[in-house]
Design a protein around this motif. Sequence first.
Motif, PDB file in Angstrom:
ATOM      1  N   GLU A 139     -17.982  -5.916   8.098  1.00 53.17           N
ATOM      2  CA  GLU A 139     -16.318  -6.231   7.668  1.00 53.17           C
ATOM      3  C   GLU A 139     -15.369  -5.018   8.569  1.00 53.17           C
ATOM      4  OE1 GLU A 139     -15.823  -8.631   3.851  1.00 53.17           O
ATOM      5  OE2 GLU A 139     -15.847  -7.301   4.053  1.00 53.17           O
ATOM      6  N   LYS A 140     -14.738  -5.064   9.325  1.00 51.77           N
ATOM      7  CA  LYS A 140     -14.296  -3.819  10.200  1.00 51.77           C
ATOM      8  C   LYS A 140     -12.824  -3.707   9.266  1.00 51.77           C
ATOM      9  CE  LYS A 140     -17.143  -4.414  14.480  1.00 51.77           C
ATOM     10  NZ  LYS A 140     -16.359  -5.083  15.683  1.00 51.77           N
ATOM     11  N   LEU A 141     -13.330  -2.414   8.214  1.00 57.64           N
ATOM     12  CA  LEU A 141     -11.717  -2.358   8.224  1.00 57.64           C
ATOM     13  C   LEU A 141     -10.817  -1.503   8.748  1.00 57.64           C
ATOM     14  CD1 LEU A 141     -13.137  -1.812   4.194  1.00 57.64           C
ATOM     15  CD2 LEU A 141     -12.534  -3.372   5.740  1.00 57.64           C
ATOM     16  N   GLY A 142     -11.281  -1.086   9.693  1.00 57.09           N
ATOM     17  CA  GLY A 142     -10.493   0.253  10.152  1.00 57.09           C
ATOM     18  C   GLY A 142     -10.883   1.740  10.721  1.00 57.09           C
ATOM     19  N   GLY A 143     -10.329   2.395   9.586  1.00 59.07           N
ATOM     20  CA  GLY A 143     -11.352   3.533   9.242  1.00 59.07           C
ATOM     21  C   GLY A 143     -12.687   3.371   8.520  1.00 59.07           C
ATOM     22  N   GLU A 144     -13.322   2.355   8.400  1.00 57.71           N
ATOM     23  CA  GLU A 144     -14.405   1.969   7.793  1.00 57.71           C
ATOM     24  C   GLU A 144     -15.100   0.886   8.158  1.00 57.71           C
ATOM     25  OE1 GLU A 144     -14.416   1.718   3.116  1.00 57.71           O
ATOM     26  OE2 GLU A 144     -13.035   2.667   3.275  1.00 57.71           O
ATOM     27  N   GLU A 176     -22.028   3.986   0.595  1.00 57.12           N
ATOM     28  CA  GLU A 176     -22.037   5.074   1.417  1.00 57.12           C
ATOM     29  C   GLU A 176     -23.490   5.998   1.211  1.00 57.12           C
ATOM     30  OE1 GLU A 176     -19.824   3.895  -1.355  1.00 57.12           O
ATOM     31  OE2 GLU A 176     -19.058   5.220  -2.173  1.00 57.12           O
ATOM     32  N   TYR A 187     -23.441  -5.578   5.959  1.00 55.17           N
ATOM     33  CA  TYR A 187     -23.733  -6.793   4.764  1.00 55.17           C
ATOM     34  C   TYR A 187     -25.675  -7.123   5.161  1.00 55.17           C
ATOM     35  CZ  TYR A 187     -19.465  -6.572   2.093  1.00 55.17           C
ATOM     36  OH  TYR A 187     -18.068  -6.828   1.841  1.00 55.17           O
ATOM     37  N   GLU A 206     -15.316   2.984  13.073  1.00 51.06           N
ATOM     38  CA  GLU A 206     -15.334   1.464  13.212  1.00 51.06           C
ATOM     39  C   GLU A 206     -17.629   1.326  13.827  1.00 51.06           C
ATOM     40  OE1 GLU A 206     -11.815   0.730  15.804  1.00 51.06           O
ATOM     41  OE2 GLU A 206     -13.205  -1.029  16.200  1.00 51.06           O
ATOM     42  N   TYR A 247      -4.578  -2.326  14.224  1.00 50.28           N
ATOM     43  CA  TYR A 247      -5.266  -1.114  13.955  1.00 50.28           C
ATOM     44  C   TYR A 247      -6.296  -0.134  14.733  1.00 50.28           C
ATOM     45  CZ  TYR A 247      -8.213   1.921  11.496  1.00 50.28           C
ATOM     46  OH  TYR A 247      -8.861   3.392  10.974  1.00 50.28           O
ATOM     47  N   ALA A 262       1.046  -1.330   0.037  1.00 52.80           N
ATOM     48  CA  ALA A 262      -0.237   0.415  -0.171  1.00 52.80           C
ATOM     49  C   ALA A 262       0.680   1.428   0.305  1.00 52.80           C
ATOM     50  CB  ALA A 262      -1.052   0.341   1.176  1.00 52.80           C
ATOM     51  N   SER A 314     -15.955   1.095  -5.242  1.00 53.21           N
ATOM     52  CA  SER A 314     -16.165   0.680  -4.680  1.00 53.21           C
ATOM     53  C   SER A 314     -16.198   0.002  -3.017  1.00 53.21           C
ATOM     54  CB  SER A 314     -14.408  -1.233  -4.330  1.00 53.21           C
ATOM     55  OG  SER A 314     -14.065  -2.307  -3.617  1.00 53.21           O
ATOM     56  N   ARG A 328      -9.003  12.509   6.238  1.00 55.83           N
ATOM     57  CA  ARG A 328      -9.893  11.023   5.145  1.00 55.83           C
ATOM     58  C   ARG A 328     -11.353  11.367   5.335  1.00 55.83           C
ATOM     59  NH1 ARG A 328     -10.838   5.047   5.597  1.00 55.83           N
ATOM     60  NH2 ARG A 328     -12.053   4.501   4.022  1.00 55.83           N
ATOM     61  N   ARG A 354     -21.982   1.121   3.353  1.00 57.00           N
ATOM     62  CA  ARG A 354     -20.859   1.456   4.292  1.00 57.00           C
ATOM     63  C   ARG A 354     -20.465   2.416   4.802  1.00 57.00           C
ATOM     64  NH1 ARG A 354     -16.599   4.561   0.147  1.00 57.00           N
ATOM     65  NH2 ARG A 354     -14.386   4.157   1.316  1.00 57.00           N
ATOM     66  N   LEU A 355     -20.524   2.129   5.847  1.00 59.58           N
ATOM     67  CA  LEU A 355     -20.204   3.281   7.062  1.00 59.58           C
ATOM     68  C   LEU A 355     -18.965   3.862   8.161  1.00 59.58           C
ATOM     69  CD1 LEU A 355     -22.028   1.404   9.346  1.00 59.58           C
ATOM     70  CD2 LEU A 355     -23.082   3.131   8.174  1.00 59.58           C
ATOM     71  N   PHE A 356     -19.030   4.867   7.750  1.00 62.62           N
ATOM     72  CA  PHE A 356     -16.848   5.524   8.796  1.00 62.62           C
ATOM     73  C   PHE A 356     -16.957   4.935   9.945  1.00 62.62           C
ATOM     74  CE2 PHE A 356     -14.290   9.470   8.482  1.00 62.62           C
ATOM     75  CZ  PHE A 356     -14.018   8.885   7.537  1.00 62.62           C
ATOM     76  N   GLU A 411      -8.418   9.439   8.783  1.00 65.49           N
ATOM     77  CA  GLU A 411      -9.838   8.992   9.435  1.00 65.49           C
ATOM     78  C   GLU A 411     -10.566   9.727  10.276  1.00 65.49           C
ATOM     79  OE1 GLU A 411      -8.273   6.940   8.550  1.00 65.49           O
ATOM     80  OE2 GLU A 411      -8.964   4.594   8.987  1.00 65.49           O
TER      81      GLU A 411
END
Lengths: 398, 280, 305, 336, 336
Positions: free
Chosen positions: D282-287, D259, D291, D307, E222, D166, D236, E303, D303-305, E259
């Motif tokens: 799905e927790k991606l950290g920043g968002e 979103e 589902y 955690e 994270y 990344a 995405s 972000r 999609r939520l901003f 974020e």
Amino acid sequence: EDVTLTIESWRNDDLAIWQEKIIPAFEAANPGIKVVFAPSAPAEYNAVLNSKLDAGSAGDLVTCRPFDASLELFNKGKLADLSDMAAMANFSDVAKSAWQTDDATKTFCVPMASVIHGFIYNRAIFDELGLTPPKTEAEFFAALEKIKANGTYIPMAMGTNDQWEAATMGYQNIGPNYWKGEEGRKALIAGTSSLTDEAWVAPFRQLAKWKDYLGDGFEAQTYPDSQNLFTLGRAAIYPTGSWEIGVFGPQIGGAFEMGAFPPPVAADGDKCYISDHTDIAMGMNAATKHPEQTKKFLEWVGSSEFATLYANALPGFFSLNSAAVEMADPLAKEFVSWRETCEPTIRSTYQILSRGTPNLENETWNASANVIKGTETPEDAAKRLQDGLASWYEPQKK
Amino acid sequence: MMSTARHSPLRSLAAHGILLGYTLIALFPVFVIVVNSFKNRRAIFADPLALPSAETFDLVGYKTVLAQGDFLQYFLNSMTVTVASLFFVLLFGAMAAFALSEYRFRGNLLMGLYLALGIMIPIRLGTVAILQLMVASGLVNTLTALILVYTAQGLPLAVFILSEFMRGVSADLKDAGRIDGLSEYRIFFRLVLPLVRPAMATVAVFTMIPIWNDLWFPLILAPSEATKTITLGSQVFIGQFVTNWNAVLAALGLAIVPVLVLYLIFSRQLIRGITAGAVK
Amino acid sequence: MAQRKQIRWHIAVFLAPAVLVYTAIMIVPLFGTLNLSLFNLDQGNRVFVGLRNFATLFGDPRWSDAFWNALGNNAWFFVIHMLVQNPIGVLLAALLSSPRLRGAAFYRTAIFIPTILSFVIVGFVWKLILSPIWGIAPGMLDAVGLKALFAPWLGKEEYALTTLALVSVWQFVGIPMMLIYAALLSIPDEVIEAAEMDGVTGWAQFWKIKLPLILPSIGIISVLTFVGNFNAFDLIYVTQGALAGPNFATDILGTFLYRTFFGFQLQIGDPHMGATIATAMFGIILLGVCFYLFAIQTRLRRYQF
Amino acid sequence: MGALTLTQVTKSFGRTDVIKGVDLHVDDGEFCVFVGPSGCGKSTLLRMIAGLEDVTSGDVAVDGTRINDLAPAKREIAMVFQSYALYPHLTVRDNMGLALKQAGVPKPQIAQATDRAGAMLALDALMERRPAELSGGQRQRVAIGRAIVRTPKLFLFDEPLSNLDAALRVQTRIEIAKLHRDLGATMIYVTHDQVEAMTLADKIVVLRAGRVEQVGRPMDLYNDPDNTFVAGFIGSPQMNFLKSGKLGLSSETLGIRPEHLSLDHGASMEPGRIPGRVSHVEKLGGETLVYVHTEDHGLLTVRLFGEQDYAVDEAVGMRLDPTRVFHFDAEGKRLR
Amino acid sequence: MGALTLTQVTKSFGRTDVIKGVDLHVDDGEFCVFVGPSGCGKSTLLRMIAGLEDVTSGDVAVDGTRINDLAPAKREIAMVFQSYALYPHLTVRDNMGLALKQAGVPKPQIAQATDRAGAMLALDALMERRPAELSGGQRQRVAIGRAIVRTPKLFLFDEPLSNLDAALRVQTRIEIAKLHRDLGATMIYVTHDQVEAMTLADKIVVLRAGRVEQVGRPMDLYNDPDNTFVAGFIGSPQMNFLKSGKLGLSSETLGIRPEHLSLDHGASMEPGRIPGRVSHVEKLGGETLVYVHTEDHGLLTVRLFGEQDYAVDEAVGMRLDPTRVFHFDAEGKRLR
Ligand SMILES: Nc1ncnc2c1ncn2[C@@H]1O[C@H](COP(=O)(O)OP(=O)(O)OP(=O)(O)O)[C@@H](O)[C@H]1O
Ligand SMILES: Nc1ncnc2c1ncn2[C@@H]1O[C@H](COP(=O)(O)OP(=O)(O)OP(=O)(O)O)[C@@H](O)[C@H]1O
Ligand SMILES: [Mg+2]
Ligand SMILES: [Mg+2]
């Protein structure tokens, strides 16, 4: 059950004759014995035969080269002793000498044929240019000169590419007149004469003069080239041996007639010598499984019946049988007739003298070719041969 | 795969020029052979370059050849020996080459050298011992003897060439095979062999030519009528004092045809891009 | 490749058939023969003479002259092949492998045909062509006004060897061509495409991209040429005979060995001196091959595709 | 200097039609990104522009000159191959320097250029290695380096960053953007990465099975897609497609991006609220992606901003942002 | 059945030490993701686990049994190679079916398994093609298919999705997760994609230059990174690092994720507000990245959710979410 005998031979050329004439004759007379003639190409023959004899897979009957090659096989026990065969009585000592031990006590091959050297010429060309067969060296060169001057024909067909032409058809052909045949040859073996003697250098001198009468690029001319040049009527004279008679006839196909003359002598009336070389014989593989039948076949080879059959099938290969053989071919008759007037001898290098290294025969090929090309003088060539011989042959060591 | 854009007419003209030129050089003598095999002897030597005309056209060479001995049998013998030897050379040679190129083991280099010794000494020198071996095992005058000798003779070169080419097969690919549970044998037969096809074809051609043209071992090991090869059969026409050039030309000319066919078969394996798409 | 510690039977299995056949039929007989070089005949008995045969070969001018002559000729024969055959072979392969070449299969086959021919035919046809008597070469030179250049090459000491070497090149150029061709085929198209993009085209592409990638194959053909040339025999034998005329100008180790080992005409085969020569040849070739294996091959980089 | 025009370009491999008539114009100096599903023909199109692949029919023109038959070497193009296509026998330095060397650039200058590219791509320590000794990402960087040391008219990048981590990816992306600004060269860039496409492109070309679906500026495609395909492909996670009928609307399909859905806890039934059940979080950290399974529309993504805590199987409700919905007809065409 | 333990594993290529002593335990059935910068040794580690690369020192054990010397074929592994390593002479179907064929699975079953994998990876139409006739992404899918048709103890995936488009990537990711659930096999997965790492992993292993930096569950890494490296590596865009001194704090470095910065317009100077100037704005559709240049801390990334309007060069101010900051010492170690 029939017994099959196999003949080892280098005479690819004779395959048809054996298959069609000779073997049927024998088989008809000897039921129960079958004979196969299995020749290989001449160049490989010695190597192939030796390998097969060593390994024990050679045929029952072995065609014998003259002198050392066969003697070696006999000494190694590969060839059977045939001294007590009845047919041996049919051959003179000279005829047998090529297949005997040095002391002449044992004979191991039944002599089959000899070949005679000389010159064949194209009668049509001779007639056209008004030439007659030369008797002396001077006439010989005069004739060559005349043909050359005319310019239409190559005076003499010979090349040095294969080397052996130069030695066999050149040196050994004209040489006996200089070294007086057997006398000179024996003296050389005895060590009383040397190759640097005039008698042995002189033939080289004559050869050196041939150069001018050979075709363009003779250096690269091969033996088949020479044959073709002559049979196609492009060359007038062809230094040769009698074996060509049989093969030239059909090749010329009646386009012209051939004649022959023996090597010219120095002066008219000098005694003439010819090379009448014992060339081919047949022996028995000591390891044969059918000694009875093999001997039976060899007895037949020693008979006059075989002699007549063979000599007529292969004009130019003259029987060594003491019994006179009636021949049909006129040119062959011509060659044989020289036996009456001239003294025959065998090739000088064949007996004993080519046993060591350097090999005198091979060296003679090389030297003769060099001399004809002019890259070595007759004297240098002779000296080189002598040095080589003296390096290993006791009687010649000074 | 390639584009016309990459096909410069000037360059390809030059390429054709050179190739055509060399093709002429390569084929001219062959042309001389073929043309002359259809002429009578007189015509061959009168004008070797002339095409056969009504007068000079002569099939005597071919007639002689076909009349002499059982040419079909000779031909079959040659074929059997060549194809069988080729099979063993390729199989055994490729296997050994794979072992040498793929595995590091003690004595690898020495084994490679040992297997290469064979190309350094003419096998002819071993003739007597080989013949003795064949006599002892009763193989004289069998095609098996020839096949054995030619297999041994062809192996060193095959190993030498194939191991070099096998070193070029991607290691990742073989590793993928191992991961897929393929045994080393499968990896060799299913993955490596198909990928060195051009090299196999090359080795096949190199191996086949000397076998087909060999005169020596047929003469020594299997000269009998039933086992004669075609090259040996043609040799009948080369004599001591006279060579029947018509027949030799015809016989040897005829003998080229099968090798040429074999060559064409193998050269179809010379394919581009067998390994394309394997790895990035 | 991972090193695995158990006994790896498959290595033995892969090697076994080749090693067995090869050892039994080739190595044992050959070394049996080479062994003869340590013996000689004394009064008809074979006796061990150690290295005396080699002393004779290198020390006795009757042998050494011929040996050095043959070796020198052989070296020249090899040089010509390296300088002519291999570059031509590589050039032809490079041209043939250019993509989309029309008629590539035809050219490839045509150029390979001489390699298929037997020596007998090659010898005959080149003697015929080069013959001063039958007129093909002189006639052709005449046609382009170069008649003066013609000489009976095969019969002249100064030209014969070179001429034969060139004939041999003519015959065998198919071998390097095919090997290199096979090697070129394995270069991935994309690497070549990358070169095109980088502006590396034509000859530069060959020199800078293809050649380095096929270097191992060039190494192989060099070794094969070396080995083949130092074992060569047949072509000289069928054109010039075992005496390798004119005046031994074309005598190479193979003909020298043949004459000595198998004998020729009146010369009787001498397996002991023959084996000595063979061993010497073998030594020379082995030296060359070892040089390649240890000094060159280990340094050649190979690339996997 | 580097305006590229494709006119009705097609390409077939044997019987497979891969490019089915593409018209495209890329302005001089423009940064054009090709996106599209795997196998849609992006690489093929790039290779045709480069001259590595025959054009089956149609024209490729640069600055108005047809170059269909121009050799690749003459097109002044630099390309990063999807499969890298490094020269296996050359070191990293030589791989990058070959084109310059071929162009006759003096040695010190080549060294300088390759050093700069090496430093930029964090390859400095590897300059003397050969490709076989590099990791996947390092190889890819060499491939990029090989392209950027040159100053051609046109750059073609085929997924140049796919194997980079990344951080390096962001950094290299920025370098490429900088290169584009500095050189003013035309660039065509294939990527599967939304961020790359959105941030780099002046113009995005959306391809689908050998055809151009839509061409436009990134935010235009995002905010104004022509059809469901483009709408679904850009952005995405993917846009949610709902059955308009079930919502009492007249269009066939309604699209709303994850979103633009808001989420609340509980199962209450209010108008405009779409009820459902959390199927996966799905927790991606920043968002956080939630589902939600719905009766009427299947699985929808929200999609939520930051955690957020939603438990699987929890009953939830969603609301659409009405200003952000798209309507499509039965063929998937946008109804505006 | 498939618990993997690495003990002090090292690997050197000649003089280059690539893996410098890795200790790791992966439980049976666990999904373990390796992340780390390009060239840090991820592929090498994977290849050592597979048995394709010698272990220079240390032990690799499965279920407590040392397998350093076990042949790869005997380890019951499936692997997706970073370079794909497809069998170029086999069709897609045969590429996928080879392992089954080798295992003696009956033909109809093989056909069924490959068909299923083909359908799952959208390769159905390409089953009879050879690798050379596929696009990059298609090849990658074949490589995945080859691994997943089997049911081994251990799956090794080396960046399996890098060349797939977003939609396909999401879909395949979900399939892999499902496969993991269904088979209960241990999986080790290398990726550069944050989303993949965060969503798939039971455990993430962060590698750096041949050493393990931190091991933990995704959200633990994270929310609770051990050092600046992990903090910077997990999460995209990268965490911002500020000089604590300038903020009057005692630690060396303060980390805050993009974020967790809030942004407002204007240049006013308030306590806790970090002033700066917008240097670059990236609109990604669903979110907006604003790069702000500050006097004290250099470039910081903010972000923002949704589409936001900030103009380049505009004066802005940022605020930290104080609950979300991390403190690090001079060596980069986290101060807790
Ligand atoms: N054969 C080799 N010789 C020397 N170094 C090598 C060799 N193979 C790999 N390396 C080095 O080992 C390091 C680790 O390589 P590896 O392929 O494991 O990296 P990686 O983590 O998979 O990277 P990427 O994400 O780029 O694929 C790299 O720096 C690489 O340059
Ligand atoms: N040689 C070939 N023969 C037949 N079909 C081919 C060939 N090469 C490519 N294709 C097909 O052409 C289509 C387009 O390939 P291309 O490589 O352009 O795809 P792509 O858009 O680059 O995909 P990816 O994102 O996966 O790289 C693919 O479906 C592929 O299967
Ligand atoms: Mg692609
Ligand atoms: Mg990797």
